[in-house]
Design an enzyme around this catalytic site. Structure first.
Site, mmCIF file in Angstrom:
data_model
loop_
_atom_site.group_PDB
_atom_site.id
_atom_site.type_symbol
_atom_site.label_atom_id
_atom_site.label_comp_id
_atom_site.label_asym_id
_atom_site.label_seq_id
_atom_site.Cartn_x
_atom_site.Cartn_y
_atom_site.Cartn_z
ATOM 1 N N SER A 149 0.832 -1.198 0.000
ATOM 2 C CA SER A 149 0.000 0.000 0.000
ATOM 3 C C SER A 149 0.877 1.263 0.000
ATOM 4 O O SER A 149 1.637 1.472 -0.932
ATOM 5 C CB SER A 149 -0.956 -0.046 1.194
ATOM 6 N N HIS A 188 -7.244 -6.308 0.806
ATOM 7 C CA HIS A 188 -6.119 -5.377 0.688
ATOM 8 C C HIS A 188 -4.937 -5.822 1.548
ATOM 9 O O HIS A 188 -3.785 -5.611 1.178
ATOM 10 C CB HIS A 188 -6.587 -3.984 1.105
ATOM 11 N N GLU A 193 -1.806 14.119 12.916
ATOM 12 C CA GLU A 193 -1.855 15.433 12.266
ATOM 13 C C GLU A 193 -1.140 15.397 10.917
ATOM 14 O O GLU A 193 -1.655 15.902 9.918
ATOM 15 C CB GLU A 193 -1.233 16.497 13.175
#
Length: 313
Positions: A138, A293, A234
Protein backbone atom coordinates in the site's frame (compact mmCIF):
# COMPACT_ATOMS: atom_id res chain seq x y z
CA UNK A 1 14.14 2.19 23.40
CA UNK A 2 11.96 5.01 22.09
CA UNK A 3 10.98 7.75 24.47
CA UNK A 4 7.43 9.02 24.72
CA UNK A 5 7.52 12.79 24.68
CA UNK A 6 4.43 14.32 26.17
CA UNK A 7 3.18 17.74 27.25
CA UNK A 8 1.17 17.50 30.46
CA UNK A 9 -1.72 19.84 31.13
CA UNK A 10 -2.21 21.53 34.47
CA UNK A 11 -3.86 19.26 37.01
CA UNK A 12 -2.65 15.95 35.59
CA UNK A 13 -1.11 14.86 38.86
CA UNK A 14 -3.85 16.18 41.18
CA UNK A 15 -4.95 12.78 42.40
CA UNK A 16 -8.27 12.77 40.50
CA UNK A 17 -8.87 10.11 37.81
CA UNK A 18 -7.61 11.66 34.61
CA UNK A 19 -8.84 11.23 31.05
CA UNK A 20 -6.53 12.03 28.19
CA UNK A 21 -7.36 12.45 24.55
CA UNK A 22 -4.95 10.19 22.70
CA UNK A 23 -5.27 11.97 19.38
CA UNK A 24 -3.09 14.59 17.85
CA UNK A 25 -0.11 15.68 19.89
CA UNK A 26 1.61 12.57 21.26
CA UNK A 27 5.08 12.02 19.84
CA UNK A 28 7.83 9.44 19.75
CA UNK A 29 11.55 9.74 19.17
CA UNK A 30 13.49 7.16 17.24
CA UNK A 31 15.77 5.30 19.61
CA UNK A 32 18.12 4.62 16.72
CA UNK A 33 18.54 8.29 15.87
CA UNK A 34 18.84 9.64 19.44
CA UNK A 35 17.40 12.90 18.14
CA UNK A 36 15.52 15.33 20.31
CA UNK A 37 11.74 15.36 20.01
CA UNK A 38 11.61 18.51 17.94
CA UNK A 39 8.50 18.27 15.82
CA UNK A 40 7.61 21.58 14.23
CA UNK A 41 10.37 23.86 13.14
CA UNK A 42 11.57 25.94 10.23
CA UNK A 43 12.12 22.76 8.24
CA UNK A 44 8.41 21.93 8.14
CA UNK A 45 8.44 21.65 4.35
CA UNK A 46 11.82 19.94 4.15
CA UNK A 47 12.33 16.50 2.65
CA UNK A 48 15.55 16.01 4.63
CA UNK A 49 15.79 12.38 5.75
CA UNK A 50 15.01 11.26 9.27
CA UNK A 51 16.47 8.15 10.89
CA UNK A 52 14.09 5.21 10.75
CA UNK A 53 13.71 2.39 13.24
CA UNK A 54 13.96 -1.11 11.82
CA UNK A 55 14.31 -4.77 12.74
CA UNK A 56 16.81 -7.16 11.18
CA UNK A 57 16.23 -10.88 10.73
CA UNK A 58 19.61 -12.34 9.84
CA UNK A 59 19.89 -15.10 7.30
CA UNK A 60 22.88 -17.35 6.78
CA UNK A 61 23.17 -16.60 3.07
CA UNK A 62 24.82 -13.65 1.39
CA UNK A 63 22.10 -13.03 -1.20
CA UNK A 64 20.57 -9.59 -1.65
CA UNK A 65 18.53 -8.67 1.46
CA UNK A 66 14.77 -8.16 1.47
CA UNK A 67 13.38 -4.88 2.81
CA UNK A 68 9.70 -4.66 3.83
CA UNK A 69 7.80 -1.36 3.90
CA UNK A 70 4.39 -1.23 5.63
CA UNK A 71 1.23 0.64 4.71
CA UNK A 72 -0.62 3.56 6.25
CA UNK A 73 -1.22 3.14 10.03
CA UNK A 74 1.08 0.10 9.96
CA UNK A 75 4.49 -0.64 11.44
CA UNK A 76 7.50 -2.86 10.97
CA UNK A 77 5.92 -5.52 13.17
CA UNK A 78 3.26 -6.15 10.51
CA UNK A 79 5.79 -8.25 8.61
CA UNK A 80 7.65 -9.98 11.46
CA UNK A 81 6.15 -13.44 10.96
CA UNK A 82 6.54 -13.14 7.19
CA UNK A 83 10.17 -12.05 7.63
CA UNK A 84 10.99 -14.99 9.93
CA UNK A 85 9.51 -17.45 7.45
CA UNK A 86 11.40 -15.95 4.52
CA UNK A 87 14.68 -16.10 6.45
CA UNK A 88 14.09 -19.79 7.10
CA UNK A 89 13.07 -20.59 3.54
CA UNK A 90 15.50 -18.40 1.57
CA UNK A 91 18.45 -17.81 3.92
CA UNK A 92 18.32 -14.11 3.07
CA UNK A 93 18.61 -11.25 5.53
CA UNK A 94 15.27 -9.48 5.96
CA UNK A 95 14.64 -5.96 7.25
CA UNK A 96 11.30 -4.53 8.32
CA UNK A 97 11.17 -0.74 8.57
CA UNK A 98 8.99 1.84 10.36
CA UNK A 99 8.11 4.76 8.09
CA UNK A 100 8.37 8.29 9.44
CA UNK A 101 5.37 9.19 11.61
CA UNK A 102 4.71 5.47 12.17
CA UNK A 103 5.85 2.86 14.68
CA UNK A 104 8.89 4.06 16.60
CA UNK A 105 10.33 6.23 13.85
CA UNK A 106 10.60 9.97 14.31
CA UNK A 107 7.60 12.25 13.86
CA UNK A 108 7.81 15.14 11.42
CA UNK A 109 5.17 17.44 9.88
CA UNK A 110 6.12 16.20 6.38
CA UNK A 111 4.71 12.97 4.96
CA UNK A 112 5.35 12.85 1.22
CA UNK A 113 6.72 10.10 -1.00
CA UNK A 114 9.77 12.22 -1.80
CA UNK A 115 10.52 12.50 1.92
CA UNK A 116 9.88 8.82 2.61
CA UNK A 117 12.05 7.79 -0.33
CA UNK A 118 14.86 9.97 1.02
CA UNK A 119 14.44 8.33 4.44
CA UNK A 120 14.77 4.86 2.95
CA UNK A 121 17.76 5.79 0.81
CA UNK A 122 19.42 7.30 3.87
CA UNK A 123 18.78 4.12 5.90
CA UNK A 124 20.19 1.84 3.20
CA UNK A 125 23.29 4.02 3.08
CA UNK A 126 23.69 3.87 6.86
CA UNK A 127 23.44 0.08 6.75
CA UNK A 128 25.78 -0.12 3.76
CA UNK A 129 23.20 -1.94 1.70
CA UNK A 130 24.13 -1.19 -1.90
CA UNK A 131 21.29 -3.19 -3.39
CA UNK A 132 18.10 -4.69 -1.99
CA UNK A 133 14.83 -6.31 -2.94
CA UNK A 134 12.05 -3.92 -1.96
CA UNK A 135 8.66 -5.27 -0.89
CA UNK A 136 6.10 -2.61 -0.05
CA UNK A 137 2.43 -2.80 0.88
CA UNK A 138 0.00 0.00 0.00
CA UNK A 139 1.67 3.28 1.09
CA UNK A 140 4.90 1.30 1.46
CA UNK A 141 4.42 0.00 -2.07
CA UNK A 142 4.34 3.57 -3.34
CA UNK A 143 7.55 4.33 -1.42
CA UNK A 144 9.11 1.22 -2.97
CA UNK A 145 8.01 2.27 -6.48
CA UNK A 146 9.27 5.83 -6.01
CA UNK A 147 12.61 4.50 -4.76
CA UNK A 148 12.97 2.12 -7.72
CA UNK A 149 12.11 4.88 -10.19
CA UNK A 150 14.42 7.48 -8.65
CA UNK A 151 17.26 5.21 -7.43
CA UNK A 152 17.09 2.10 -9.67
CA UNK A 153 20.64 1.02 -8.84
CA UNK A 154 19.51 0.36 -5.23
CA UNK A 155 16.73 -2.03 -6.22
CA UNK A 156 17.53 -5.48 -7.60
CA UNK A 157 13.88 -6.54 -7.66
CA UNK A 158 10.61 -4.90 -6.69
CA UNK A 159 7.41 -6.31 -5.18
CA UNK A 160 4.42 -3.95 -4.93
CA UNK A 161 1.62 -5.31 -2.76
CA UNK A 162 -1.96 -4.29 -3.58
CA UNK A 163 -1.34 -0.78 -4.85
CA UNK A 164 -0.49 0.82 -8.19
CA UNK A 165 1.35 3.95 -9.39
CA UNK A 166 -1.96 5.50 -10.40
CA UNK A 167 -3.59 7.86 -7.88
CA UNK A 168 -5.59 5.77 -5.43
CA UNK A 169 -9.23 6.11 -6.47
CA UNK A 170 -10.64 3.42 -4.18
CA UNK A 171 -13.13 4.91 -1.76
CA UNK A 172 -11.40 5.07 1.60
CA UNK A 173 -12.50 6.00 5.11
CA UNK A 174 -9.06 7.07 6.29
CA UNK A 175 -10.14 10.59 7.23
CA UNK A 176 -13.00 9.19 9.30
CA UNK A 177 -10.56 6.81 11.00
CA UNK A 178 -8.27 9.72 11.88
CA UNK A 179 -11.10 11.77 13.36
CA UNK A 180 -12.32 8.77 15.35
CA UNK A 181 -8.81 8.13 16.70
CA UNK A 182 -8.45 11.79 17.69
CA UNK A 183 -11.66 11.62 19.71
CA UNK A 184 -10.63 8.59 21.78
CA UNK A 185 -10.15 9.37 25.46
CA UNK A 186 -8.57 6.85 27.82
CA UNK A 187 -8.25 7.05 31.62
CA UNK A 188 -4.74 7.01 33.02
CA UNK A 189 -3.31 4.15 35.06
CA UNK A 190 -5.62 1.41 33.85
CA UNK A 191 -4.61 -2.01 32.50
CA UNK A 192 -3.69 -2.17 28.84
CA UNK A 193 -6.46 -4.68 28.12
CA UNK A 194 -9.02 -2.29 29.59
CA UNK A 195 -7.60 0.65 27.67
CA UNK A 196 -7.73 -1.30 24.42
CA UNK A 197 -11.35 -2.34 25.04
CA UNK A 198 -12.37 1.26 25.84
CA UNK A 199 -10.60 2.55 22.74
CA UNK A 200 -12.30 -0.05 20.54
CA UNK A 201 -15.70 0.86 21.99
CA UNK A 202 -15.09 4.50 21.08
CA UNK A 203 -13.86 3.66 17.58
CA UNK A 204 -16.80 1.39 16.81
CA UNK A 205 -19.18 4.12 15.64
CA UNK A 206 -16.88 5.35 12.87
CA UNK A 207 -14.87 2.19 12.19
CA UNK A 208 -17.40 -0.54 11.46
CA UNK A 209 -15.07 -3.37 10.45
CA UNK A 210 -13.71 -5.39 13.38
CA UNK A 211 -10.48 -6.22 11.53
CA UNK A 212 -9.80 -2.55 10.78
CA UNK A 213 -10.41 -1.58 14.43
CA UNK A 214 -7.96 -4.26 15.54
CA UNK A 215 -5.40 -2.99 13.02
CA UNK A 216 -5.75 0.62 14.19
CA UNK A 217 -5.51 -0.49 17.82
CA UNK A 218 -2.02 -1.86 17.21
CA UNK A 219 -1.03 1.82 17.38
CA UNK A 220 -2.35 2.33 20.92
CA UNK A 221 0.66 2.36 23.22
CA UNK A 222 1.25 2.90 26.93
CA UNK A 223 4.03 4.43 28.92
CA UNK A 224 3.91 5.15 32.64
CA UNK A 225 0.17 4.59 32.71
CA UNK A 226 -0.69 7.02 29.92
CA UNK A 227 -2.04 5.95 26.53
CA UNK A 228 -1.43 7.52 23.14
CA UNK A 229 -1.47 6.79 19.43
CA UNK A 230 2.06 6.24 18.15
CA UNK A 231 1.17 7.41 14.62
CA UNK A 232 1.31 11.12 13.85
CA UNK A 233 -2.36 11.75 13.11
CA UNK A 234 -1.85 15.43 12.27
CA UNK A 235 0.80 14.75 9.63
CA UNK A 236 -1.25 11.93 8.11
CA UNK A 237 -4.35 14.10 7.98
CA UNK A 238 -2.49 17.06 6.47
CA UNK A 239 -0.88 14.89 3.79
CA UNK A 240 -3.78 12.60 2.88
CA UNK A 241 -3.85 13.91 -0.70
CA UNK A 242 -0.13 13.20 -1.04
CA UNK A 243 -0.58 9.68 0.36
CA UNK A 244 -3.47 8.90 -1.98
CA UNK A 245 -1.57 10.30 -4.97
CA UNK A 246 1.77 9.37 -6.53
CA UNK A 247 4.58 11.57 -7.86
CA UNK A 248 4.96 12.04 -11.61
CA UNK A 249 7.86 10.14 -13.14
CA UNK A 250 9.19 10.17 -16.68
CA UNK A 251 11.76 7.51 -15.84
CA UNK A 252 11.25 3.75 -15.86
CA UNK A 253 12.41 0.91 -13.65
CA UNK A 254 13.67 -1.92 -15.85
CA UNK A 255 14.23 -4.52 -13.12
CA UNK A 256 12.01 -7.54 -12.42
CA UNK A 257 8.80 -6.34 -10.80
CA UNK A 258 5.81 -8.12 -9.28
CA UNK A 259 2.50 -6.40 -8.61
CA UNK A 260 0.68 -8.66 -6.19
CA UNK A 261 -2.99 -7.88 -5.61
CA UNK A 262 -5.79 -9.35 -3.58
CA UNK A 263 -8.62 -10.73 -5.69
CA UNK A 264 -11.16 -9.21 -3.30
CA UNK A 265 -9.46 -5.81 -3.37
CA UNK A 266 -9.95 -2.95 -5.83
CA UNK A 267 -6.57 -1.31 -5.31
CA UNK A 268 -5.06 -2.73 -8.52
CA UNK A 269 -7.55 -2.56 -11.38
CA UNK A 270 -7.25 -3.10 -15.13
CA UNK A 271 -7.45 0.68 -15.53
CA UNK A 272 -4.07 0.89 -13.81
CA UNK A 273 -2.31 -1.53 -16.18
CA UNK A 274 -1.16 1.07 -18.76
CA UNK A 275 0.57 3.20 -16.10
CA UNK A 276 2.13 0.09 -14.54
CA UNK A 277 3.46 -0.98 -17.93
CA UNK A 278 4.74 2.53 -18.73
CA UNK A 279 6.79 2.84 -15.56
CA UNK A 280 7.61 -0.83 -14.98
CA UNK A 281 8.00 -2.53 -18.39
CA UNK A 282 9.15 -5.82 -16.83
CA UNK A 283 6.20 -6.03 -14.44
CA UNK A 284 4.11 -9.12 -13.84
CA UNK A 285 0.66 -8.64 -12.28
CA UNK A 286 -0.77 -11.43 -10.15
CA UNK A 287 -3.69 -11.80 -7.75
CA UNK A 288 -4.04 -14.02 -4.69
CA UNK A 289 -7.53 -15.59 -4.49
CA UNK A 290 -9.84 -14.62 -1.63
CA UNK A 291 -7.42 -11.98 -0.32
CA UNK A 292 -8.37 -8.44 0.64
CA UNK A 293 -6.12 -5.38 0.69
CA UNK A 294 -4.16 -6.93 3.59
CA UNK A 295 -2.93 -9.92 1.57
CA UNK A 296 -0.10 -10.83 3.95
CA UNK A 297 -2.56 -11.06 6.85
CA UNK A 298 -5.33 -12.85 4.93
CA UNK A 299 -3.21 -15.37 3.03
CA UNK A 300 0.29 -15.43 4.58
CA UNK A 301 1.31 -18.79 3.10
CA UNK A 302 0.19 -17.82 -0.42
CA UNK A 303 1.90 -14.46 0.02
CA UNK A 304 5.19 -16.07 1.06
CA UNK A 305 5.01 -18.61 -1.77
CA UNK A 306 4.44 -15.82 -4.31
CA UNK A 307 7.48 -13.93 -3.02
CA UNK A 308 9.69 -17.03 -3.17
CA UNK A 309 8.57 -17.91 -6.70
CA UNK A 310 9.34 -14.36 -7.79
CA UNK A 311 12.80 -14.51 -6.19
CA UNK A 312 13.53 -17.76 -8.00
CA UNK A 313 12.17 -16.67 -11.38
Amino acid sequence: MSVLCRMFTKGLFCGQPQWLSVGGSQYFCSGASRLDCVRRDSAANSTSPVSLTYDVFDGKGDSTPLVFLHGLFGSKSNFHSIAKSLVQRTGRKVLTVDARNHGKSMHTPVLTYEAMTNDLTHLLGQLRIGKCILIGHSMGGKVAMATALSQPSLVERLVVVDISPAPTSVRTNFRAYIEAMKEVKIATDIPRSTARRLAEDQLRKQVKEHSVRQFLLTNLVEQNGHYAWRVNLEAISNHMDDIMGFPEFNTTYEGPTLFLGGSSSAYISSEDYPEIQRLFPCADIQYIPDASHWIHADKPLDFISSIIRFLQS
